[in-house]
Write a protein that holds these residues in place. Structure first.
Motif, short mmCIF file in Angstrom:
data_model
loop_
_atom_site.label_atom_id
_atom_site.label_comp_id
_atom_site.label_asym_id
_atom_site.label_seq_id
_atom_site.Cartn_x
_atom_site.Cartn_y
_atom_site.Cartn_z
N GLU A 65 -12.43 -1.86 -6.37
CA GLU A 65 -11.33 -1.02 -5.88
C GLU A 65 -10.61 -1.71 -4.75
O GLU A 65 -11.22 -2.46 -4.00
CB GLU A 65 -11.89 0.29 -5.34
CG GLU A 65 -12.24 1.26 -6.43
CD GLU A 65 -12.90 2.50 -5.88
OE1 GLU A 65 -12.82 2.74 -4.66
OE2 GLU A 65 -13.50 3.21 -6.69
N ASN A 67 -9.27 -2.47 -1.23
CA ASN A 67 -9.82 -2.11 0.08
C ASN A 67 -9.26 -3.10 1.10
O ASN A 67 -9.55 -4.30 1.03
CB ASN A 67 -11.35 -2.21 0.00
CG ASN A 67 -12.02 -1.83 1.31
OD1 ASN A 67 -11.38 -1.84 2.37
ND2 ASN A 67 -13.30 -1.49 1.24
N ASP A 93 -2.40 -4.28 -5.00
CA ASP A 93 -3.69 -3.58 -5.09
C ASP A 93 -4.36 -3.80 -6.43
O ASP A 93 -5.57 -3.60 -6.57
CB ASP A 93 -3.49 -2.08 -4.86
CG ASP A 93 -3.39 -1.75 -3.38
OD1 ASP A 93 -3.59 -2.68 -2.56
OD2 ASP A 93 -3.12 -0.58 -3.05
N PHE A 120 -10.79 -6.51 -6.44
CA PHE A 120 -10.12 -5.21 -6.32
C PHE A 120 -10.06 -4.58 -7.71
O PHE A 120 -9.72 -3.42 -7.85
CB PHE A 120 -8.70 -5.36 -5.76
CG PHE A 120 -8.63 -5.53 -4.26
CD1 PHE A 120 -9.77 -5.74 -3.51
CD2 PHE A 120 -7.41 -5.46 -3.58
CE1 PHE A 120 -9.71 -5.90 -2.12
CE2 PHE A 120 -7.33 -5.61 -2.20
CZ PHE A 120 -8.48 -5.83 -1.47
N ARG A 121 -10.35 -5.39 -8.73
CA ARG A 121 -10.35 -4.90 -10.11
C ARG A 121 -11.77 -4.97 -10.67
O ARG A 121 -12.39 -6.05 -10.68
CB ARG A 121 -9.43 -5.78 -10.98
CG ARG A 121 -7.96 -5.66 -10.62
CD ARG A 121 -7.32 -4.42 -11.22
NE ARG A 121 -7.28 -4.47 -12.67
CZ ARG A 121 -6.26 -4.95 -13.38
NH1 ARG A 121 -5.19 -5.44 -12.77
NH2 ARG A 121 -6.30 -4.94 -14.69
#
Ligand code: AMP
Length: 395
Positions: A65, A67, A93, A120-121
């Motif tokens: 995710e 952050n 993001d 982030f993925r």
């Protein structure tokens, strides 16, 4: 042998390059930029060849995710300083979106861009083909120079190679050369020094080294599992009771193969662990009193190990000899580091805590090769195929 960035024509091409920019951070500042400087030779080469370079990396564990704590923005800034040219940060993001695709399409020869943290993925660590394809669509060639994650099959280390010609950077080339030579053509005697906390983490590597090394030196927390396997008292020391059979087997195998297998003859024990310790003493390894905890190798052991290292042709070192993070228990690790520096042996440090120890003792420049990947270098020595290397084209 794997193809490197020098084995293909990269002139004027658009390249996506996986680096290991997983640098330690404190309050938004990079505290150690070794991993960034280690990637510079490959990046500079691609820029000099007139390639348009898109860099990517993970940092920390953002768990799939976005952050802000784990953004690669500070890395883009540091890279800009180190390269002396702007590194465009493709803030997103979701790592790849229409804006990032447009920026990548517009990237000109000699320009450098950095994508946001791949982790982030969630698709990154799942080696998701759609995400790998999305990353691949940004460029014409894939270069992997992230040795630290080469033992993981992720979208950016393995999956992406299904969609683009894939070659290694200079850092992976260097790692494979040093670790490969040490393993296959070591200057003898080949002395492997293994420390750290647990036997369970090192069983495979010890078994593999039993086939290659002339001497295996054991230190650190895992010593006590070997001691307990011999029926010795280990007091409150770290000990994996469920691994006693394995420890016994390893010692028997060493004997059968004629590999010298050295464990500590004396140890530094304390009343409590690490920073809480108030009382210390040295005891013979087979006479550990109850209520005490072994946390470093003792002076007699340091001498024996140093002599073995002095006569070595090749030294491979992974794992500290004691709880080296604390001054009281750093002596054994320092003694081994000093002995390696003094010897004329080809010296290889297998990443992780021994690399930090080398830094702590300021001996980095005296070591032939310090691996940038702790887990990856151990898996390589275990004889396992590294997915991030397997995915690259053969020469
Ligand atoms: P590893 O991650 O397995 O390489 O282990 C490194 C860690 O082992 C370091 O944090 C050391 O403090 C720890 N360590 C080394 N010797 C001991 C010991 N005798 N008792 C407990 N921990 C130890």
């Amino acid at each position: 042998m794997k193809k490197t960035v020098k084995d293909i024509d990269v002139k004027g091409k658009k390249i996506i390059c996986r680096c290991d920019f997983n640098v330690p951070m404190q309050d938004g500042e990079i505290t150690d930029d070794n991993r960034i400087t280690a990637a510079l030779p490959t990046i500079k080469y691609m820029v000099e060849q007139g390639a348009a370079v898109i860099l990517m990396s993970h940092m920390g564990r953002p768990k799939g995710e976005p952050n802000p704590k784990y953004t690669l923005a500070p890395v883009a800034k540091r890279l800009t300083e180190l390269l002396g040219k702007e590194v465009i940060f493709a803030q997103s993001d979701v790592v790849v979106d229409d804006k990032v695709r447009a920026a990548a399409a517009k990237l000109k020869a000699g320009q450098v861009m950095l994508l946001e943290n791949l982790r982030f993925r969630a698709e990154e660590e799942k080696n998701d083909p759609a995400f790998a394809k999305d990353l691949a669509s940004l460029a014409e060639i894939y270069v992997n120079d992230a040795f630290g994650t080469a033992h993981r099959a992720h979208a950016s280390t393995a999956g992406i190679a299904d969609y683009l010609p894939a070659v290694s950077g200079f850092l992976i080339e260097k790692e494979l050369k040093f670790l490969g030579d040490a393993l296959n053509e070591p200057v003898r005697p080949f002395v492997a020094i293994l420390g750290g906390s647990k036997v369970s983490d090192k069983i495979a590597v010890i078994n593999s080294l039993l086939e290659k090394a002339d001497t295996i030196i054991i230190g650190g927390g895992m010593s006590y599992t070997f001691f307990a396997a011999r029926g010795w008292n280990v007091g409150n020391s770290l000990c994996e009771r469920d691994k006693l059979d394995v420890a016994k087997e390893i010692e028997e195998k060493a004997k059968a193969k004629g590999v010298k297998f050295l464990t500590a003859v004396d140890i530094k024990v304390a009343d409590k662990f690490g920073p809480d310790a108030t009382k210390f003493m040295y005891v013979d390894a087979d006479k550990m009193p109850d209520g005490w905890e072994g946390q470093d190798i003792g002076p007699k052991t340091r001498e024996i190990y140093a002599e073995e290292i002095a006569n070595a042709g090749t030294v491979f070192w992974n794992g500290p000899m004691g709880v080296f993070e604390y001054y009281e228990f750093a002596g054994g690790t320092k003694a081994v580091a000093d002995a390696i520096v003094k010897s004329n042996a080809v010296s290889i440090i297998g990443g992780g805590d021994s690399a930090s120890a080398a830094k702590q003792f300021r001996i980095e420049d005296e070591i032939t090769h310090i691996s940038t990947g702790g887990g990856a270098s151990l898996e390589f020595l275990e004889g396992k195929a590294l997915p991030g290397v397997e995915a690259l084209q053969d020469k």
